[in-house]
Design a protein around this motif. Structure first.
Motif, PDB file in Angstrom:
ATOM      1  N   ARG A 175       0.846  -1.207   0.000  1.00 55.26           N
ATOM      2  CA  ARG A 175       0.000   0.000   0.000  1.00 55.26           C
ATOM      3  C   ARG A 175       0.872   1.243   0.000  1.00 55.26           C
ATOM      4  N   GLN A 176       0.249   2.335  -0.467  1.00 53.49           N
ATOM      5  CA  GLN A 176       0.952   3.621  -0.469  1.00 53.49           C
ATOM      6  C   GLN A 176       0.782   4.308   0.889  1.00 53.49           C
ATOM      7  N   ALA A 177       1.749   5.126   1.207  1.00 50.34           N
ATOM      8  CA  ALA A 177       1.668   5.977   2.407  1.00 50.34           C
ATOM      9  C   ALA A 177       2.066   7.397   2.010  1.00 50.34           C
ATOM     10  N   TRP A 178       1.446   8.390   2.676  1.00 49.67           N
ATOM     11  CA  TRP A 178       1.752   9.777   2.321  1.00 49.67           C
ATOM     12  C   TRP A 178       1.733  10.654   3.563  1.00 49.67           C
ATOM     13  N   GLN A 179       2.353  11.819   3.427  1.00 48.70           N
ATOM     14  CA  GLN A 179       2.330  12.811   4.500  1.00 48.70           C
ATOM     15  C   GLN A 179       2.454  14.203   3.875  1.00 48.70           C
ATOM     16  N   SER A 180       1.861  15.191   4.556  1.00 44.91           N
ATOM     17  CA  SER A 180       1.992  16.583   4.118  1.00 44.91           C
ATOM     18  C   SER A 180       3.387  17.078   4.456  1.00 44.91           C
ATOM     19  N   ILE A 181       3.884  18.002   3.640  1.00 50.28           N
ATOM     20  CA  ILE A 181       5.251  18.467   3.816  1.00 50.28           C
ATOM     21  C   ILE A 181       5.366  19.878   3.259  1.00 50.28           C
ATOM     22  N   ALA A 182       6.285  20.650   3.792  1.00 49.48           N
ATOM     23  CA  ALA A 182       6.621  21.975   3.272  1.00 49.48           C
ATOM     24  C   ALA A 182       7.874  21.837   2.441  1.00 49.48           C
ATOM     25  N   LEU A 183       7.741  22.096   1.155  1.00 50.69           N
ATOM     26  CA  LEU A 183       8.854  21.917   0.231  1.00 50.69           C
ATOM     27  C   LEU A 183       9.631  23.211   0.096  1.00 50.69           C
ATOM     28  N   PRO A 184      10.938  23.171   0.330  1.00 52.28           N
ATOM     29  CA  PRO A 184      11.746  24.390   0.235  1.00 52.28           C
ATOM     30  C   PRO A 184      12.066  24.726  -1.223  1.00 52.28           C
ATOM     31  N   HIS A 185      12.287  26.030  -1.459  1.00 53.57           N
ATOM     32  CA  HIS A 185      12.707  26.516  -2.771  1.00 53.57           C
ATOM     33  C   HIS A 185      14.035  27.254  -2.610  1.00 53.57           C
ATOM     34  N   GLY A 186      14.616  27.591  -3.729  1.00 52.86           N
ATOM     35  CA  GLY A 186      15.928  28.216  -3.677  1.00 52.86           C
ATOM     36  C   GLY A 186      15.908  29.602  -3.071  1.00 52.86           C
ATOM     37  N   ASP A 187      14.765  30.291  -3.113  1.00 48.48           N
ATOM     38  CA  ASP A 187      14.674  31.654  -2.571  1.00 48.48           C
ATOM     39  C   ASP A 187      14.261  31.664  -1.118  1.00 48.48           C
ATOM     40  N   SER A 188      14.505  30.562  -0.427  1.00 48.36           N
ATOM     41  CA  SER A 188      14.186  30.412   1.011  1.00 48.36           C
ATOM     42  C   SER A 188      12.688  30.394   1.277  1.00 48.36           C
ATOM     43  N   ALA A 189      11.906  30.294   0.196  1.00 49.94           N
ATOM     44  CA  ALA A 189      10.466  30.194   0.384  1.00 49.94           C
ATOM     45  C   ALA A 189      10.055  28.743   0.462  1.00 49.94           C
ATOM     46  N   GLU A 190       8.890  28.506   0.937  1.00 53.62           N
ATOM     47  CA  GLU A 190       8.356  27.160   1.054  1.00 53.62           C
ATOM     48  C   GLU A 190       6.981  27.120   0.428  1.00 53.62           C
ATOM     49  N   SER A 191       6.616  25.922  -0.059  1.00 55.85           N
ATOM     50  CA  SER A 191       5.293  25.721  -0.645  1.00 55.85           C
ATOM     51  C   SER A 191       4.722  24.428  -0.100  1.00 55.85           C
ATOM     52  N   PRO A 192       3.388  24.324  -0.007  1.00 56.37           N
ATOM     53  CA  PRO A 192       2.789  23.100   0.527  1.00 56.37           C
ATOM     54  C   PRO A 192       2.887  21.960  -0.492  1.00 56.37           C
ATOM     55  N   GLY A 193       2.905  20.745   0.019  1.00 48.82           N
ATOM     56  CA  GLY A 193       2.948  19.572  -0.838  1.00 48.82           C
ATOM     57  C   GLY A 193       2.789  18.311  -0.020  1.00 48.82           C
ATOM     58  N   ILE A 194       2.925  17.138  -0.701  1.00 47.32           N
ATOM     59  CA  ILE A 194       2.859  15.854  -0.004  1.00 47.32           C
ATOM     60  C   ILE A 194       4.002  14.973  -0.523  1.00 47.32           C
ATOM     61  N   VAL A 195       4.369  14.011   0.284  1.00 44.37           N
ATOM     62  CA  VAL A 195       5.353  12.994  -0.080  1.00 44.37           C
ATOM     63  C   VAL A 195       4.640  11.650  -0.075  1.00 44.37           C
ATOM     64  N   VAL A 196       4.746  10.925  -1.201  1.00 41.67           N
ATOM     65  CA  VAL A 196       4.114   9.615  -1.330  1.00 41.67           C
ATOM     66  C   VAL A 196       5.224   8.548  -1.292  1.00 41.67           C
ATOM     67  N   GLY A 197       5.048   7.586  -0.400  1.00 39.09           N
ATOM     68  CA  GLY A 197       6.023   6.505  -0.264  1.00 39.09           C
ATOM     69  C   GLY A 197       5.458   5.166  -0.701  1.00 39.09           C
ATOM     70  N   GLN A 198       6.288   4.340  -1.390  1.00 34.59           N
ATOM     71  CA  GLN A 198       5.832   3.038  -1.884  1.00 34.59           C
ATOM     72  C   GLN A 198       7.045   2.123  -2.039  1.00 34.59           C
ATOM     73  N   MET A 199       6.816   0.814  -1.948  1.00 34.73           N
ATOM     74  CA  MET A 199       7.898  -0.164  -1.999  1.00 34.73           C
ATOM     75  C   MET A 199       8.201  -0.540  -3.461  1.00 34.73           C
ATOM     76  N   LEU A 200       9.519  -0.595  -3.802  1.00 31.01           N
ATOM     77  CA  LEU A 200      10.014  -1.091  -5.102  1.00 31.01           C
ATOM     78  C   LEU A 200      10.971  -2.264  -4.807  1.00 31.01           C
ATOM     79  N   ILE A 201      10.696  -3.447  -5.399  1.00 28.00           N
ATOM     80  CA  ILE A 201      11.422  -4.663  -5.026  1.00 28.00           C
ATOM     81  C   ILE A 201      12.151  -5.214  -6.260  1.00 28.00           C
ATOM     82  N   ILE A 202      13.470  -5.483  -6.068  1.00 33.96           N
ATOM     83  CA  ILE A 202      14.252  -6.241  -7.052  1.00 33.96           C
ATOM     84  C   ILE A 202      14.343  -7.665  -6.515  1.00 33.96           C
ATOM     85  N   ARG A 203      13.654  -8.581  -7.173  1.00 36.66           N
ATOM     86  CA  ARG A 203      13.511  -9.940  -6.683  1.00 36.66           C
ATOM     87  C   ARG A 203      14.883 -10.589  -6.427  1.00 36.66           C
ATOM     88  N   ASP A 204      14.980 -11.128  -5.229  1.00 34.27           N
ATOM     89  CA  ASP A 204      16.195 -11.837  -4.773  1.00 34.27           C
ATOM     90  C   ASP A 204      17.411 -10.916  -4.645  1.00 34.27           C
TER      91      ASP A 204
END
Length: 559
Positions: free
Chosen positions: A160-189
């Motif tokens: 299953r996917q998991a997510w959380q809200s996050i403040a993403l930084p920019h180069g001008d020291s500003a921040e914008s709202p966003g989310i981070v989505v996490g998921q598993m990627l498997i290389i068999r064996d």
């Protein structure tokens, strides 16, 4: 003209901010239009505020949910594409092949994802051979931005996917709202990797800000528009009401010819028509009453004049019979005396009726001459002392002022004082009667105080009515006609002065006649207070008789 002046005064007052609270309170109490408009604006503003807040919250939540769903779907599709590349690659321990498959999976992940903020973190080894390391985009996520809860959910629930809200930084020291989505990627064996993709919601935040600004602008415009509409509507409704109030005031002031303008056929037009019909009826009735009053005045005047000649004859005959009463038997002598007394009373009543008719006709004129009120009161007190003695009363006089001459009609003032003193003697219950004369820079006054029966407040209100008696069963011992106080009030009014009464049951009464000086007007407290001391003892030495013949004191004495 008065309304224009009042408007100018109010416009000038609005220029001072300190006067605003008082003006707002005055408008709230005195203007139905202002009060209704203010209530409408307040209610509308509150409603629009609530609607804007609720709509803003709903739009923000819906916009966030839509962008979140898009982000989750995009991340799921991107990881699935990468997983497909990994699963279709050549399995084994060939390092070059494994590296090539892993690089292709990263490129496919970057192409499929709509964000360039992607990072892969090695989570767990599944074999003993070569294991590719993690990866990151040009704008990598830092581990500090990934919470332990998110990493734990991705590790514990790999399907299953998991997510959380996050403040993403920019180069001008500003921040914008966003989310981070996490998921598993498997290389068999080989190994398991946590893939995290960050999605920037800055565009959604800008859209939300635009929507909120649009809502607030629309709300303020709506409140202003409703305020203008309310003011116009209330003005169209209240203007006829204001006209009706002004017309009613003019009608009450005696302008019987004023009418309301009738426009249209609505309810306000019906009100104007009904008001005009009422005004026509009132005008007609007043004219009829005026004509009837005029006829009544003429009748009283004519009858009074016609009765003077026969009454003079009867009076002469009664006087002749009364002069010969000593030669009559007791019964006839008593009858002659009663006849003479009643003829005199009838002659007085006739004279009072003639005077009343002159007042009603408005034909009374003053014969003004400079007169000392104190001297006039002294003469009258001396004349009425024998009458007071017959009733067991003592006439006392005090005159701290009132010596200098004042323009007045001495005959009418003398008649007023004679009536007041006579009533005080008759109703004084053998108690002293105090006559006080005083003056100030505005007026002269005389007060007649008795300590007799007194009157109730409701009786004192009618004491100047014609033919009114507080106790109808009480016999007049002096022979008044019931018109004396009414005529006395007319004489006082004719001088521009006042005749007032104070009375308390069981305490006594006090009548105060105030006459303004020539060219002046009575202002503030009169020379003599209407409510006197409660008891005779409270008057002290001022109740003692005084001598008024002191011309030397008049030059420098109190006026």
């Amino acid at each position: 003209m008065i309304a224009t002046t009042a408007t100018r005064v109010r416009a000038t007052s609005w220029r001072s901010p300190r006067a605003w609270p008082e003006l707002l309170i005055a408008d709230w109490r005195g203007s139905m239009r202002f009060r209704a408009t203010a209530i409408t604006l307040l209610a509308t503003a509150l409603t629009v505020l609530v609607i804007c807040i609720v709509m803003g919250l709903v739009i923000r939540n819906d916009l966030f949910e839509a962008r979140k769903d898009d982000a989750l779907q995009n991340a799921r599709a991107a990881v699935a594409q990468a997983q497909k590349v990994v699963d279709s690659g050549v399995a084994g321990d060939d390092r070059a092949t494994l590296t090539a498959v892993w690089n292709e999976a990263q490129r496919e992940l970057g192409r499929a994802a709509s964000s360039n903020r992607i990072v892969g973190i090695l989570q767990k080894r599944l074999g003993d051979g070569y294991i590719p390391g993690g990866f990151g985009s040009q704008q990598q996520l830092t581990s500090d931005q990934l919470s332990n809860e998110l990493r734990t959910r991705v590790r514990d629930v790999p399907t299953r996917q998991a997510w959380q809200s996050i403040a993403l930084p920019h180069g001008d020291s500003a921040e914008s709202p966003g989310i981070v989505v996490g998921q598993m990627l498997i290389i068999r064996d080989v190994a398991r990797y946590d893939v995290y993709i960050a999605y920037d919601f800055a565009d959604a935040d800008a859209t939300l800000l635009f929507v909120q600004r649009t809502l607030w602008l629309a709300g303020v415009s709506l409140v202003a528009l409703i305020g203008v509409i309310s003011w116009v509507v209330l003005r169209s409704v209240s203007t006829p009401i204001i006209e009706a109030a002004e017309t009613s005031a003019r009608l009450a002031a005696g302008e019987l010819g004023v009418r309301l303008p009738v426009r249209g056929e609505d309810e306000l037009a019906s009100l104007g028509t009904s008001f005009n019909a009422m005004a026509d009826s009132i005008e007609q009735q007043i004219k009829e009453l005026a004509e009837l009053s005029l006829v009544q005045q003429r009748f009283v005047s004519d009858v009074s004049h016609e009765l003077r000649t026969p009454l003079t004859t009867i009076r002469l005959a009664a006087e002749m019979i009364n002069d010969q009463k000593d030669g009559f038997d007791p019964t006839t002598a008593r009858t002659a005396e009663l006849l003479h007394t009643q003829v005199q009373r009838f002659e007085t009543l006739l004279a009072d009726l003639l005077e009343i008719s002159r007042y009603d006709a408005g034909s009374v004129q003053l014969e003004v001459e400079a007169t000392s009120l104190a001297q006039l009161a002294e003469e009258l007190v001396d004349q009425m002392r024998p009458l007071a003695a017959t009733h067991g009363s003592e006439l006392r006089m005090v005159a701290p002022g009132g010596y200098s001459p004042v323009d007045m009609d001495p005959r009418r003032v003398r008649r007023v004082l004679r009536n007041l003193i006579g009533n005080a003697i008759e109703h004084g219950e053998a108690q002293p009667v105090v006559v006080t004369v005083d003056s100030n820079q505005y007026a002269v006054a005389v007060g007649v105080r008795d300590f007799g029966l007194g009157m109730r407040p409701q009786d004192a209100e009618h004491v100047f009515d014609r033919f009114w008696r507080a106790d109808p069963s009480r016999k007049r011992s002096i022979g008044g006609t019931g018109l004396g106080l009414s005529i006395a009030l007319g004489d006082a009014t004719l001088h521009g002065g006042t005749l007032q009464v104070w009375s308390e049951l069981g305490v006594g009464s006090n009548f105060v006649l105030t006459i303004p000086r020539a060219g002046g007007a009575s202002a503030g407290q009169g020379p003599i207070a209407l409510e006197p001391p409660e008891t005779l003892a409270d008057l002290g030495s001022v109740t003692q008789p005084i001598v008024l013949d002191r011309p030397a004191d008049e030059k420098g004495g109190r006026r």
